[in-house]
Design a protein around this motif. Structure first.
Motif, PDB file in Angstrom:
ATOM      1  N   TYR A  44       0.865  -1.155  -0.164  1.00 25.30           N
ATOM      2  CA  TYR A  44       0.085   0.072  -0.017  1.00 25.30           C
ATOM      3  C   TYR A  44       1.001   1.192   0.024  1.00 25.30           C
ATOM      4  O   TYR A  44       0.257   2.380  -0.053  1.00 25.30           O
ATOM      5  CB  TYR A  44      -0.836   0.022   1.025  1.00 25.30           C
ATOM      6  N   VAL A  79       3.473   0.595   8.327  1.00 25.31           N
ATOM      7  CA  VAL A  79       2.753   0.949   9.520  1.00 25.31           C
ATOM      8  C   VAL A  79       3.433   0.455  10.786  1.00 25.31           C
ATOM      9  O   VAL A  79       3.985  -0.618  10.509  1.00 25.31           O
ATOM     10  CB  VAL A  79       1.444   1.118   9.641  1.00 25.31           C
ATOM     11  N   CYS A 105      -1.485   2.207  12.525  1.00 26.95           N
ATOM     12  CA  CYS A 105      -2.441   1.627  11.718  1.00 26.95           C
ATOM     13  C   CYS A 105      -3.836   1.971  12.681  1.00 26.95           C
ATOM     14  O   CYS A 105      -3.844   1.352  13.813  1.00 26.95           O
ATOM     15  CB  CYS A 105      -2.694   0.221  11.539  1.00 26.95           C
ATOM     16  N   MET A 107      -6.657   0.791  12.908  1.00 26.34           N
ATOM     17  CA  MET A 107      -7.557  -0.266  13.360  1.00 26.34           C
ATOM     18  C   MET A 107      -6.503  -0.948  14.356  1.00 26.34           C
ATOM     19  O   MET A 107      -7.141  -1.474  15.501  1.00 26.34           O
ATOM     20  CB  MET A 107      -7.556  -1.281  12.227  1.00 26.34           C
ATOM     21  N   CYS A 223     -11.295  -1.176   9.697  1.00 24.34           N
ATOM     22  CA  CYS A 223     -10.171  -0.721   8.749  1.00 24.34           C
ATOM     23  C   CYS A 223     -10.707   0.531   8.226  1.00 24.34           C
ATOM     24  O   CYS A 223     -12.064   0.175   7.359  1.00 24.34           O
ATOM     25  CB  CYS A 223      -9.570  -1.559   7.772  1.00 24.34           C
ATOM     26  N   TRP A 224     -10.446   1.615   8.130  1.00 21.45           N
ATOM     27  CA  TRP A 224     -11.165   2.906   7.567  1.00 21.45           C
ATOM     28  C   TRP A 224     -11.258   2.597   5.859  1.00 21.45           C
ATOM     29  O   TRP A 224     -12.194   3.126   5.359  1.00 21.45           O
ATOM     30  CB  TRP A 224     -10.160   4.017   7.937  1.00 21.45           C
ATOM     31  N   GLU A 251     -11.391  -7.489   5.006  1.00 20.85           N
ATOM     32  CA  GLU A 251     -11.711  -6.589   6.114  1.00 20.85           C
ATOM     33  C   GLU A 251     -12.719  -5.742   5.540  1.00 20.85           C
ATOM     34  O   GLU A 251     -13.308  -4.809   6.226  1.00 20.85           O
ATOM     35  CB  GLU A 251     -10.415  -5.500   6.152  1.00 20.85           C
ATOM     36  N   MET A 314      -0.519   4.760   5.563  1.00 17.14           N
ATOM     37  CA  MET A 314       0.530   4.179   4.495  1.00 17.14           C
ATOM     38  C   MET A 314       1.088   5.302   3.713  1.00 17.14           C
ATOM     39  O   MET A 314       2.322   5.236   3.426  1.00 17.14           O
ATOM     40  CB  MET A 314       0.003   3.222   3.674  1.00 17.14           C
TER      41      MET A 314
HETATM   42  S1  SF4 Z   1      -5.248  -0.236   5.160  1.00 20.17           S
HETATM   43 FE1  SF4 Z   1      -6.324  -0.248   7.120  1.00 20.17          FE
HETATM   44  S2  SF4 Z   1      -5.563  -2.031   8.141  1.00 20.17           S
HETATM   45 FE2  SF4 Z   1      -4.229  -1.426   6.430  1.00 20.17          FE
HETATM   46  S3  SF4 Z   1      -2.798   0.191   7.685  1.00 20.17           S
HETATM   47 FE3  SF4 Z   1      -4.450   1.286   6.721  1.00 20.17          FE
HETATM   48  S4  SF4 Z   1      -6.085   1.496   8.224  1.00 20.17           S
HETATM   49 FE4  SF4 Z   1      -4.567  -0.138   8.963  1.00 20.17          FE
END
Ligand code: SF4
Length: 359
Positions: A44, A79, A105, A107, A223-224, A251, A314
């Motif tokens: 990501y 992260v 993160c 979450m 997770c957003w 997710e 990220m």
């Molecule tokens: S994508 Fe979702 S689970 Fe992955 S680091 Fe970002 S907020 Fe966290």
């Protein structure tokens, strides 16, 4: 403003460098440090970071890389929970660096150790069978340590089902942290009835007696990025691209998974795109940096995001941050080192090792 108060701080000279100058710095540092350095880049991350990663992958793949490399310095572009996992798995002589130490993160931060312990005790009071905690890899080292201490395991989105089956084979019931949706999707994909599932809201702890019949209780974390997709996105994609395959990450909430053709981990999504025939259209419900890269790397296919959802945590890591920490290493300075206290690391390692054995 002081260094402590600024997220993603770098000395001013790095803010003023052109992309070309930053790239030269990173190239030079990589050549100079050679095998003493391994750069890990999560899927990501921005392209400007992935370009310099020695390995790119999902959190599990990168953890394995971190555990197997002999490099003195591991720069983890991702992260915080990922860098923590690397620090847990590496030898004490290795140094793990996160270019932006504030990249957390959201979450993972939704589950704290005290809350988890209280929930474990509450469920133990109403279940005759042992409570086996399982935590998603996307959790803090403190949560992994708690899980390890209680004989539980870490899992990823690839192997959650295997870990759930292992827990049931032990005769236990499961407390799953911190992602409600991965836990829910895993339980329902295993063919278990909805009544077997309970959702624990740590902000409003329920009466544990209401979960007496549940076999799995999932933490109300999310997770957003992946909870941002909507059923209408799937309907719209189908209307616009009737022949497309729609695949989403687990997710995502259950209705999105049900409306799609398939769901799977990041590794599975990549595999599906690679194996799709020439001319195929694949609509992907996950973080858009990965989706865009898949599209660029497979010009014979059309790979589109279900909707554009980027992970802000990220995206915090930019080339200037990477250049700054690598310049530091050349000068004998280690910036943004991630460490985990040894007692926490020892317990977290138990939970990670269990995953590596079982999953
Ligand atoms: S994508 Fe979702 S689970 Fe992955 S680091 Fe970002 S907020 Fe966290």
């Amino acid at each position: 403003m002081s260094r402590e108060r600024r997220i993603g701080w770098v000395p001013q000279e790095y803010n003023e460098m052109t992309p070309g100058e930053l790239a030269q710095r990173v190239d030079f540092a990589k050549r100079r440090l050679g095998s003493r350095l391994t750069i890990l880049g999560h899927h990501y991350q921005r392209d400007e970071i992935i370009r310099y990663a020695d390995y790119r992958g999902d959190s599990l793949e990168l953890s394995r890389r971190a555990a197997s490399t002999d490099s003195e310095f591991i720069v983890f572009c991702g992260v915080n929970f990922m860098a923590e996992t690397a620090a847990v798995l590496c030898s004490p002589e290795q140094v793990v660096i996160q270019p932006v130490e504030e990249a957390l993160c959201p979450m993972a931060e939704m589950a704290g150790r005290h809350q988890a312990v209280a929930t474990y005790e509450a469920l133990s009071s109403v279940w005759d069978e042992p409570v086996i905690p399982i935590t998603y890899q996307n959790s803090t080292a403190d949560i992994k340590a708690f899980v390890g201490e209680q004989g539980g395991a870490v899992c990823t989105s690839s192997n959650a089902r295997a870990l759930f089956e292992w827990a049931f084979d032990q005769g236990g019931r499961i407390l799953f942290l911190p992602d409600e949706h991965l836990g829910t999707n895993t339980v329902l994909d295993m063919g278990m009835p909805e009544e077997a599932l309970g959702v624990w809201d740590p902000l409003h702890p329920p009466d544990p007696a209401t979960f007496a019949e549940a076999r799995v209780v999932v933490w109300k974390g999310f997770c957003w990025v992946h909870t941002g997709f909507a059923e209408e996105d799937v309907a719209q994609a189908r209307e616009q691209y009737p022949d497309a395959l729609v695949i989403v990450h687990p997710e995502c909430p259950r209705p999105i998974v049900v409306a799609s053709d398939a769901s799977g981990s990041t590794a599975r999504i990549i595999q599906v795109v690679e194996e799709a025939p020439e001319g195929a259209t694949i609509i992907v419900g996950t973080e858009c940096h990965l989706v865009d890269r898949l599209n660029d790397e497979h010009p014979d296919k059309l790979v589109l995001p279900l909707s554009r959802r980027a992970c802000g945590s990220m995206a915090m890591t930019q080339l200037k941050h990477l250049a700054y920490v690598l310049d530091g290493l050349i000068e004998g300075e280690t910036h943004n080192v991630v460490t985990v206290p040894e007692d926490v690391a020892r317990s977290a390692r138990l939970a990670l090792d269990k995953m590596l054995q079982i999953g």
